[in-house]
Each structure stands twice: as structure tokens, then as C-alpha cells.
Write a protein that holds these residues in place. Structure first.
Motif, short mmCIF file in Angstrom:
data_model
loop_
_atom_site.label_atom_id
_atom_site.label_comp_id
_atom_site.label_asym_id
_atom_site.label_seq_id
_atom_site.Cartn_x
_atom_site.Cartn_y
_atom_site.Cartn_z
N MET A 132 0.83 -1.57 -0.04
CA MET A 132 -0.04 0.21 0.23
C MET A 132 0.24 1.20 -0.32
SD MET A 132 -3.85 -1.19 1.64
CE MET A 132 -2.18 -1.12 4.16
N GLY A 177 -8.25 3.21 3.01
CA GLY A 177 -9.80 2.80 2.86
C GLY A 177 -10.98 3.69 2.53
N MET A 178 -11.07 2.38 1.68
CA MET A 178 -12.02 2.47 0.51
C MET A 178 -13.18 1.62 1.02
SD MET A 178 -10.27 2.50 -3.16
CE MET A 178 -9.50 0.46 -3.25
N GLY A 184 -17.82 -2.90 -1.12
CA GLY A 184 -17.32 -2.27 -1.28
C GLY A 184 -16.44 -2.02 -3.05
N MET A 211 -9.67 -1.87 6.78
CA MET A 211 -8.87 -1.08 6.34
C MET A 211 -7.55 -1.18 7.42
SD MET A 211 -8.77 3.23 7.24
CE MET A 211 -8.01 3.39 8.93
N TRP A 417 -9.01 -9.72 -1.98
CA TRP A 417 -8.90 -7.94 -1.69
C TRP A 417 -8.05 -6.61 -2.96
CZ3 TRP A 417 -5.00 -3.64 0.54
CH2 TRP A 417 -3.78 -4.36 -0.01
N GLU A 418 -8.75 -5.98 -3.34
CA GLU A 418 -7.93 -4.91 -4.56
C GLU A 418 -9.25 -5.07 -6.06
OE1 GLU A 418 -7.29 -2.45 -3.46
OE2 GLU A 418 -6.00 -1.86 -4.52
N SER A 420 -12.14 -8.28 -6.65
CA SER A 420 -11.93 -9.62 -6.95
C SER A 420 -12.53 -10.10 -8.00
CB SER A 420 -13.61 -9.68 -5.86
OG SER A 420 -13.22 -9.37 -4.59
N ASN A 422 -14.06 -11.97 -10.31
CA ASN A 422 -15.00 -11.16 -11.09
C ASN A 422 -14.66 -9.38 -12.32
OD1 ASN A 422 -16.17 -13.75 -11.18
ND2 ASN A 422 -18.16 -12.38 -10.69
N VAL A 423 -14.75 -8.92 -10.76
CA VAL A 423 -14.32 -7.67 -10.99
C VAL A 423 -12.82 -7.53 -11.90
CG1 VAL A 423 -13.80 -5.46 -9.78
CG2 VAL A 423 -15.62 -6.97 -9.23
N LEU A 426 -14.43 -8.13 -15.67
CA LEU A 426 -15.19 -6.67 -16.04
C LEU A 426 -13.72 -5.79 -16.08
CD1 LEU A 426 -17.64 -7.37 -13.69
CD2 LEU A 426 -17.69 -8.21 -15.98
#
Ligand SMILES: Cc1cc2nc3c(=O)[nH]c(=O)nc-3n(C[C@H](O)[C@H](O)[C@H](O)COP(=O)(O)OP(=O)(O)OC[C@H]3O[C@@H](n4cnc5c(N)ncnc54)[C@H](O)[C@@H]3O)c2cc1C
Length: 535
Positions: A132, A177-178, A184, A211, A417-418, A420, A422-423, A426
Motif C-alpha cells: 500500500m 480505506g475504500m 466495496g 482498513m 482484496w483490491e 475480486s 469477477n471485478v 470485467l
């Protein structure tokens, strides 16, 4: 007392860099040959019994939240075992959190990737604040005043775990922190509010559901302001030297990643400064996301390498049915298959890391399209690979004293994280459609002139056409094929023939539902020997 026999010695001390042929070749090929000496020193440090023990201890004694002091005053501090600090100190000394920003030069991101690839193998939790902090810099540069003050601290190499205002510290770390409770991935649903304080700064009110590394010195945070979702820089201490109103509600009880603290937090008027344009929070923080996604691919490649190294080491020393395990034909098939997966992941990861060192059109396309693709497929393959390597050790692999359970528990996190799975897929569709020159750059990367890859590539090119590409339900299949094609092209170009032959046979046409299904007629011995940790 019974005699102890037929047990392998521990794989330590060993040099994680010099013993790893594939890593060494990748570093050289991707233009970081100048870093070999430093990486070799770091590889020896990570492979020392003391460092390996610190990795175990940091996980055996997880962090503890101290919410309040004995009188009821807020503390919001997390205490770590000394082993955690030891690992963090090694990582910072090696510049794994910032070296490409502190000393930019060709190969800088590749050299750093090699360091973090080794860090992940010994202690994965510490990788989180390291990744990070590394990723925060491009986003921070959207706020020149903050960058001017904070970059020297971020680039400093002396780890300073004290919880005091950053200007009194020797170095600083940055988290983000998103993610909020209600969503999310869909960051537009964020409800944390940012209210102007009248002096140019803002006050944040709301919560974050995840976070991680809350003892970082500052965070990049998303919050809704008058113009929409915006990116903010939120230090743990205010400029007046007060604890910022960042209340740590609890630490997550995670499957793995035990050494690292991941928290739920509430902001009760926390001091923050705007980063980038107000209302453009997502594109601003997403720049950080690209780097942390690269780190997910590096980290998972590192996990696979460590699992494979342990499996190979065990199989070289353990005898079953009068033969070393490594010489049993079926085990050789399993190990060779794991080695292919590991080498393909490593080759693609370092090719990708080079794109972060360059700035031409090809590099931009690779960064934009291949980062989410590599994150998806490499991270997705890691749980299966670590599990299979665990089985190589038999019952001992299931026992905590071996590192295998830790690797296995760690394996899914980089996928989740960051962004997943499928995301990520896409995002690959979107990136191919929107990045100028994408089709041509990918075509060139895939074009080796090798017949085995041609048929596969033709099928892939069809999938990349808009008509097929726009079918979201097929995004995983397309992304998998893109990655397999790129991995095959890299191995055909750069790996010894037995590796490239086996990869093409097994991954372009084959069944990879389990490891150890490699067809007959391949030089498995050569693949296994290449992968085995070299002394
Ligand atoms: C150990 C750990 C540490 C973390 N640290 C941090 C941190 O420091 N900072 C931070 O901000 N966050 C952090 N996170 C949160 C993480 O980034 C999110 O959990 C992740 O991005 C997914 O968001 P979500 O949990 O809200 O799931 P959701 O957004 O609800 O997604 C659930 C599932 O739906 C899928 N999905 C979403 N959209 C679509 C779609 N359109 N089509 C098909 N499928 C879809 C996703 O791929 C996922 O599998 C951490 C998470 C973990 C596990």
C-alpha cells in the motif's frame, strides 16, 4: 525414543534469490540485472533461519488491538510481536515500500518486484503495508504539497514503528480505506462524509469496513464531499499533534494473513486533506489500485514459488517404496506441473512489472489490460497450487510447523482484496475496449510464430472482438485465455524447450482441473530439475 529417519532437513538456510533460476532469469530479462547483487543479499537474509522463524512468530502471535487505556482514554493502537517489526525492518531497509520512487531507473519496479516476491515467501502479512505504501505514491502526487512533505518520509528506509506524529519519525507508511460495509466493489455507494473545515482541510465522518494495517501513519480514503466521491489524505495524527479521530472498532478475525492487522474503523470528524480533483475520487485512488493489483500478482507468484520450493525439497529427500519421491513417475508429473504453473506466473508477473518501468504505448496497454488479467488468473491458481504442494509433504504438510498451512490460508486473499475475481475480469473487458492500441499490442505480445500457439491465439482474437468481448458472462474465460496465451508466448520465447513444450501441451489444450495430468512424452525431469532450489 524412536530413531528419526527418512525426514528431510529444513530448507534453511538458503538463498531465495540465487537458488531460484526462474527468478534470476526473469530479473535479468526484464532489465533489472543491475540489482542482482542486492537481491542476492536480500535472498540470503530472507532464507536465514532467524528470518524464517520471525515469519512464523509474527503469525503465531497476531496483533492485538488496544482501544482504550486503563483510564478509558482512546488509544486506537495495535500492538505487534517483535517478529513483525523485524520483518518490516528488513523490507524497509531493502526499499520494498518505495525504491522505484526514491531511485527511479530502468528496471527499478522489476528489482523491487523481485524483493517483494521473496518477502511474500517468508511473511505475507507484512507485504500489505509495504504494497500500500508503494502504491500510494502516484496518487499522492495529485496533492503536490502533501507529496512534498511526505515523500521523503515514505522513501526513507529506516523502519520506525513508533506511534507518534509523522514529522517526528524516521519513516512513514501509508494505507488505504475504500471498502465500506454496504459495498466495496461499488465504491459509489460509499457513505463516509467529508465536510470542509473552513481552513482548506476537511473532517471525515463515517466508517470503513476494511482498513488494513491501521498503524500506518496515514491513509488514502474515499469520502463523499459536495462535488461527489473524493480522495482524501488522512494522517493518524493531526497537524496540532493530537491523535486523529480514527477509532479502530475491532480487528478482523481472518482466515489467514494473521500477522497483519485488518481493522474496522469509524471516523468521528477525522482531519483530512483533499487529494486530486474534488468529485474525482475513484480515478485518483485507482492509480494506487493498479500498483497494489500488480503486487497481488507478485505476491501470489511468490506464494506459489515457496510452496513449490518446499514440495521439491521434501520430494528430493523423502523415500517411499525404495525410491526418492521425486523419482516416482507420478510425483514427478505433479511436481513438473506445479513448476510450470509457478514459472508461467513468475514470467508473466515480471513482464508486467517491466511495463511499470516503461512508458511507451505497449507499456501503457500492458499495465492497463494485463494487470487485472494477471491478478485474476495468477491469484486464482494459487490456492490450488499451494494445496497440491502441501500434499507433496503428506501428513507433515498439514501441520502448522511446516509453512504449508500458512501458505494455503494466505492463498485466497490476493484474489479477494483490491478487486475480486469477477471485478478483475470485467475490468479486462473495459480496458481492452477503451485503451488505444490494445488489440495491436496484445497481438504482438502473443505473436511468436509458433504453430502451437497460433490456433489458440486465433480463437482468442475472435473472443477479443467486440461482439464476444461484450458478453460479461464470458469475461472469466476470455481473461483466462488471454493470460494463458501471454504465458505461453513468454515461455516459448524465453524458457527451455521442455518447459515451453509442456506448458503448450498442458495449458493450451489440456485439462488443468488438477495438477499432475501432464500427458506422456514430455521431459518432466528437466522441468523438475530447473525448478528445484539450487544450492
Ligand atoms: C484481508 C483483507 C484486507 C483488506 N484490506 C482492505 C483495505 O486495507 N482497504 C480497503 O479499502 N479494503 C480492504 N479490503 C476489502 C476488499 O478490497 C473488498 O472486500 C473487495 O474489494 C470486495 O468488496 P466487498 O467485500 O464489498 O464485496 P462485494 O463488492 O459485495 O463483492 C462480492 C462479490 O461479488 C463480485 N462482483 C461484484 N460486482 C460484480 C459484477 N458486476 N458482476 C459479477 N460479480 C460481481 C465480486 O467479484 C465479489 O466476488 C480487504 C479485504 C480483505 C479480505
Amino acid at each position: 525414543m524412536f530413531d528419526v529417519s527418512n525426514q528431510p532437513p529444513p530448507l534453511e538456510p538458503y538463498n531465495l534469490f540465487t537458488s531460484d533460476v526462474v527468478l534470476r532469469e526473469s530479473v535479468k530479462r526484464e532489465r533489472a540485472g543491475w540489482a542482482e547483487e542486492g537481491l542476492s543479499t536480500l535472498g540470503a537474509t530472507f532464507g536465514k533461519p532467524e528470518t524464517v522463524k520471525a515469519g512464523f512468530d509474527a503469525n503465531r502471535y497476531p496483533p492485538v488491538l488496544r482501544t482504550l487505556d486503563r483510564y478509558g482514554h482512546r488509544l486506537d493502537e495495535v500492538e505487534f510481536h517483535p517478529a513483525w517489526h523485524e520483518i518490516m525492518a528488513i523490507a524497509l531497509r531493502a526499499g520494498l515500500h518505495s525504491s522505484p520512487w526514491a531511485e527511479p531507473k530502468p528496471g527499478a519496479h522489476v528489482a523491487r518486484a523481485a524483493g517483494t516476491y521473496m518477502l511474500e515467501q517468508v511473511e505475507s502479512g507484512a507485504y500489505c503495508p509495504i504494497a500500500m505504501t508503494y502504491g500510494s505514491v502516484p496518487t499522492l502526487r495529485h496533492a503536490p504539497e502533501i507529496a512534498k512533505e511526505w515523500l521523503p518520509r515514505i522513501c526513507a528506509r529506516e523502519y520506525d514503528p513508533r506511534f507518534i506524529p509523522a514529522h517526528e519519525k524516521k519513516s512513514a507508511l501509508v494505507g488505504m480505506g475504500m471498502t465500506e460495509n454496504q459495498g466495496g466493489t461499488d465504491l459509489r455507494t460509499n457513505t463516509t462524509r467529508a465536510e470542509p473545515a473552513g481552513d482548506g482541510s476537511f473532517r471525515l465522518y463515517g466508517h470503513k469496513w476494511f482498513m488494513s494495517a491501521p498503524m500506518c501513519d496515514a491513509f488514502l480514503v474515499l469520502a463523499q464531499s459536495a462535488k461527489g466521491l473524493s480522495c482524501f489524505f488522512m494522517p493518524r495524527w493531526t497537524p496540532d499533534g493530537e491523535r486523529n479521530a480514527v477509532h479502530i472498532l475491532r480487528l478482523k478475525d481472518k482466515l489467514g494473513n494473521k500477522s497483519n492487522a485488518s481493522s474496522e474503523v469509524e471516523f468521528d470528524g477525522a482531519y483530512a486533506q483533499l487529494v486530486g480533483e474534488e468529485g474525482r475520487g475513484i480515478p485518483t485512488i485507482i492509480e494506487m489500485g493498479n500498483y497494489t493489483r500488480l503486487d497481488c500478482a507478485i505476491g501470489s507468484s511468490g506464494l506459489m514459488r515457496q510452496a513449490l520450493a518446499q514440495g521439491l525439497h521434501h520430494a528430493r529427500h523423502r523415500t517411499v517404496f525404495q525410491k526418492k519421491l521425486i523419482d516416482q513417475p507420478l510425483m514427478e508429473n505433479v511436481l513438473a506441473d506445479l513448476a510450470l504453473e509457478s514459472e508461467a506466473a513468475t514470467a508473466l508477473t515480471f513482464r508486467l512489472a517491466r511495463a511499470y518501468d516503461e512508458d511507451d504505448e505497449a507499456a501503457q496497454v500492458i499495465r492497463r489490460v494485463v494487470t487485472p488479467a494477471a491478478k485474476f488468473w495468477i491469484c486464482k491458481r494459487t490456492p490450488a497450487a499451494t494445496y497440491e504442494a502441501m500434499e507433496v509433504l503428506g501428513g507433515s504438510g498439514y501441520i502448522e510447523e511446516s509453512i504449508m498451512p500458512r501458505l494455503y490460508r494466505e492463498a485466497p486473499v490476493n484474489s479477494i482484496w483490491e478487486g475480486s475475481g469477477n471485478v478483475m475480469c470485467l475490468d479486462v473487458l473495459r480496458a481492452i475496449g477503451r485503451t488505444p492500441g490494445a488489440a495491436e499490442v496484445l497481438r504482438k505480445e502473443l505473436d511468436t510464430g509458433d504453430k502451437r500457439l497460433n490456433t489458440f491465439t486465433e480463437r482468442l482474437q475472435k473472443r477479443l472482438q467486440a461482439s464476444e468481448r461484450n458478453d460479461e458472462s464470458q469475461a472469466r474465460a476470455l481473461t483466462r485465455d488471454l493470460v494463458l496465451g501471454l504465458q505461453a508466448a513468454l515461455l516459448i520465447r524465453h524458457a527451455p524447450a521442455p518447459v515451453a513444450d509442456a506448458f503448450c501441451a498442458a495449458r493450451l489444450n489440456g485439462d488443468s482441473a488438477a495438477f499432475g495430468l501432464l500427458p506422456r512424452g514430455l521431459d518432466l525431469r528437466a522441468i523438475v530439475e530447473r525448478a528445484a532450489p539450487q544450492s
